[in-house]
Design a protein around this motif. Structure first.
Motif, PDB file in Angstrom:
ATOM      1  N   CYS A   1       6.287   1.527  -0.398  1.00  0.00           N
ATOM      2  CA  CYS A   1       6.715   0.793   0.838  1.00  0.00           C
ATOM      3  C   CYS A   1       8.184   0.526   0.920  1.00  0.00           C
ATOM      4  O   CYS A   1       9.074   0.603   1.825  1.00  0.00           O
ATOM      5  CB  CYS A   1       5.832  -0.388   1.233  1.00  0.00           C
ATOM      6  SG  CYS A   1       4.084   0.160   1.526  1.00  0.00           S
TER       7      CYS A   1
ATOM      8  N   LEU B   1       8.298   1.456   4.442  1.00  0.00           N
ATOM      9  CA  LEU B   1       6.724   1.570   5.215  1.00  0.00           C
ATOM     10  C   LEU B   1       6.465   0.142   5.311  1.00  0.00           C
ATOM     11  O   LEU B   1       6.612  -0.771   4.488  1.00  0.00           O
ATOM     12  CB  LEU B   1       5.935   2.355   4.445  1.00  0.00           C
ATOM     13  CG  LEU B   1       6.268   3.663   4.284  1.00  0.00           C
ATOM     14  CD1 LEU B   1       5.366   4.614   3.409  1.00  0.00           C
ATOM     15  CD2 LEU B   1       6.396   4.557   5.305  1.00  0.00           C
ATOM     16  N   GLU B   2       5.748   0.034   6.374  1.00  0.00           N
ATOM     17  CA  GLU B   2       5.027  -1.458   6.582  1.00  0.00           C
ATOM     18  C   GLU B   2       4.031  -1.589   5.357  1.00  0.00           C
ATOM     19  O   GLU B   2       3.161  -0.410   5.066  1.00  0.00           O
ATOM     20  CB  GLU B   2       3.996  -1.498   7.794  1.00  0.00           C
ATOM     21  CG  GLU B   2       4.786  -1.483   9.114  1.00  0.00           C
ATOM     22  CD  GLU B   2       5.718  -2.655   9.432  1.00  0.00           C
ATOM     23  OE1 GLU B   2       5.028  -3.904   8.810  1.00  0.00           O
ATOM     24  OE2 GLU B   2       6.744  -2.786   9.686  1.00  0.00           O
TER      25      GLU B   2
ATOM     26  N   THR C   1       0.399  -0.014   5.264  1.00  0.00           N
ATOM     27  CA  THR C   1       0.276   1.409   5.277  1.00  0.00           C
ATOM     28  C   THR C   1      -0.622   1.924   4.446  1.00  0.00           C
ATOM     29  O   THR C   1      -1.453   2.868   4.527  1.00  0.00           O
ATOM     30  CB  THR C   1       1.790   2.097   5.314  1.00  0.00           C
ATOM     31  OG1 THR C   1       2.510   1.607   6.286  1.00  0.00           O
ATOM     32  CG2 THR C   1       1.478   3.444   5.407  1.00  0.00           C
TER      33      THR C   1
ATOM     34  N   CYS D   1      -5.936   2.223   1.076  1.00  0.00           N
ATOM     35  CA  CYS D   1      -6.212   3.487   0.692  1.00  0.00           C
ATOM     36  C   CYS D   1      -7.498   3.824   0.002  1.00  0.00           C
ATOM     37  O   CYS D   1      -7.799   4.988  -0.113  1.00  0.00           O
ATOM     38  CB  CYS D   1      -4.944   3.866  -0.252  1.00  0.00           C
ATOM     39  SG  CYS D   1      -4.919   2.831  -1.627  1.00  0.00           S
TER      40      CYS D   1
ATOM     41  N   GLU E   1     -10.681   1.790   5.881  1.00  0.00           N
ATOM     42  CA  GLU E   1      -9.543   2.783   6.213  1.00  0.00           C
ATOM     43  C   GLU E   1     -10.365   3.626   7.571  1.00  0.00           C
ATOM     44  O   GLU E   1     -11.374   3.931   7.385  1.00  0.00           O
ATOM     45  CB  GLU E   1      -9.049   3.431   5.083  1.00  0.00           C
ATOM     46  CG  GLU E   1      -8.096   4.411   5.653  1.00  0.00           C
ATOM     47  CD  GLU E   1      -6.622   3.625   6.179  1.00  0.00           C
ATOM     48  OE1 GLU E   1      -6.673   3.483   7.422  1.00  0.00           O
ATOM     49  OE2 GLU E   1      -5.957   3.419   5.477  1.00  0.00           O
TER      50      GLU E   1
ATOM     51  N   LEU F   1       5.546   6.896  12.544  1.00  0.00           N
ATOM     52  CA  LEU F   1       5.989   5.582  11.831  1.00  0.00           C
ATOM     53  C   LEU F   1       7.162   5.318  12.244  1.00  0.00           C
ATOM     54  O   LEU F   1       7.986   5.986  12.864  1.00  0.00           O
ATOM     55  CB  LEU F   1       5.878   5.866  10.018  1.00  0.00           C
ATOM     56  CG  LEU F   1       4.475   6.111   9.598  1.00  0.00           C
ATOM     57  CD1 LEU F   1       4.583   6.593   8.139  1.00  0.00           C
ATOM     58  CD2 LEU F   1       3.430   4.838  10.013  1.00  0.00           C
TER      59      LEU F   1
ATOM     60  N   SER G   1       9.945   4.167   9.872  1.00  0.00           N
ATOM     61  CA  SER G   1      10.699   4.108   8.552  1.00  0.00           C
ATOM     62  C   SER G   1      12.247   4.451   8.981  1.00  0.00           C
ATOM     63  O   SER G   1      12.693   5.347   9.853  1.00  0.00           O
ATOM     64  CB  SER G   1      10.471   5.352   7.573  1.00  0.00           C
ATOM     65  OG  SER G   1      11.188   5.378   6.720  1.00  0.00           O
TER      66      SER G   1
ATOM     67  N   LEU H   1       1.977   9.589   9.931  1.00  0.00           N
ATOM     68  CA  LEU H   1       1.033   9.124   9.158  1.00  0.00           C
ATOM     69  C   LEU H   1      -0.058   9.950   9.824  1.00  0.00           C
ATOM     70  O   LEU H   1      -0.373   9.819  10.981  1.00  0.00           O
ATOM     71  CB  LEU H   1       0.836   7.569   9.312  1.00  0.00           C
ATOM     72  CG  LEU H   1      -0.415   7.010   8.812  1.00  0.00           C
ATOM     73  CD1 LEU H   1      -0.165   7.071   7.204  1.00  0.00           C
ATOM     74  CD2 LEU H   1      -0.768   5.781   9.195  1.00  0.00           C
TER      75      LEU H   1
ATOM     76  N   ILE I   1       1.762  11.067   4.403  1.00  0.00           N
ATOM     77  CA  ILE I   1       2.822  10.436   4.971  1.00  0.00           C
ATOM     78  C   ILE I   1       4.036  11.684   4.963  1.00  0.00           C
ATOM     79  O   ILE I   1       3.930  11.917   3.732  1.00  0.00           O
ATOM     80  CB  ILE I   1       3.300   9.140   4.583  1.00  0.00           C
ATOM     81  CG1 ILE I   1       2.425   8.063   4.924  1.00  0.00           C
ATOM     82  CG2 ILE I   1       4.507   8.604   5.314  1.00  0.00           C
ATOM     83  CD1 ILE I   1       2.552   6.778   4.114  1.00  0.00           C
TER      84      ILE I   1
END
Length: 199
Positions: free
Chosen positions: A38, A43-44, A47, A51, A56, A63, A65, A73, A96
């Motif tokens: 991140c 990245l937030e 994100t 995972c 999820e 995104l 970035s 994403l 991503i």
């Protein structure tokens, strides 16, 4: 675990650090590894937070970035048959990407490396690799669904001939799996339609 690669000369070459990589594969990243990714790619923090969790959801969006350009994403579901419950078998794959970077976060990172090694001999275009990952997920899901067909037929025939508790329990369990599968596939179908219709 984080694995960093360069996509060059039609092969995957290991590299380091993360900022030098054009392909990153990770399986079950720790909180510290998620933080590295991140921070490296702006990245937030959320994100990658889910995972490896059934919470999820399939999704597709841009995104924000400042490191990646026109980054996107895409979260899909893959089928991992080594697990016993449907909640674990349907596992998220977080992808991503931008034009020159691809990050794949999946419980099945080794399989994805093998899949990408097959494709990278003919292309190193990130979008081609993303499409190959999508196809790999869809093929796994289709194979899982097709594997249920003989069991459905067997249980249906058995249920018509008996009122045995074991057969009815197996039928109930299979129905539960199929309902879970259907909900996941409906969500994923909408996301893929959106992804494929994006210019």
């Amino acid at each position: 675990m984080l694995n960093f690669y360069q996509l060059a000369d039609r092969q995957l070459t290991e590299t380091s650090p993360a900022a030098a990589a054009s392909l990153i594969l990770t399986a079950n990243p720790t909180a510290a590894e998620q933080k590295v990714l991140c921070q490296t790619f702006d990245l937030e923090p959320l994100t990658l937070a889910f995972c490896n969790a059934p919470e999820e959801v399939s999704r597709f969006h841009a995104l924000n970035s400042t490191v990646l350009v026109d980054d996107t994403l895409l979260v899909l579901y893959d089928f991992i048959d080594r697990h016993e419950t449907i909640e674990r078998q349907l596992a998220p794959v977080i992808i991503i990407f931008d034009r020159s970077h691809l990050l794949i976060c999946t419980e099945n990172a080794q399989t994805y490396r093998q899949e990408l090694e097959k494709v990278v001999t003919t292309t190193t275009a990130v979008y081609d690799l993303v499409f190959h990952c999508i196809k790999h997920c869809q093929d796994n899901l289709l194979a899982a669904l097709l594997s249920y067909k003989p069991e459905i037929d067997r249980l249906d025939a058995a249920a018509r001939q008996t009122i045995e508790n074991d057969e009815l329990q197996a039928l109930t369990n299979l129905t539960r799996k199929l309902v879970f599968f259907e909900h996941t596939m409906n969500d994923q179908s909408e996301i893929l339609t959106s992804f494929l219709s994006t210019p």
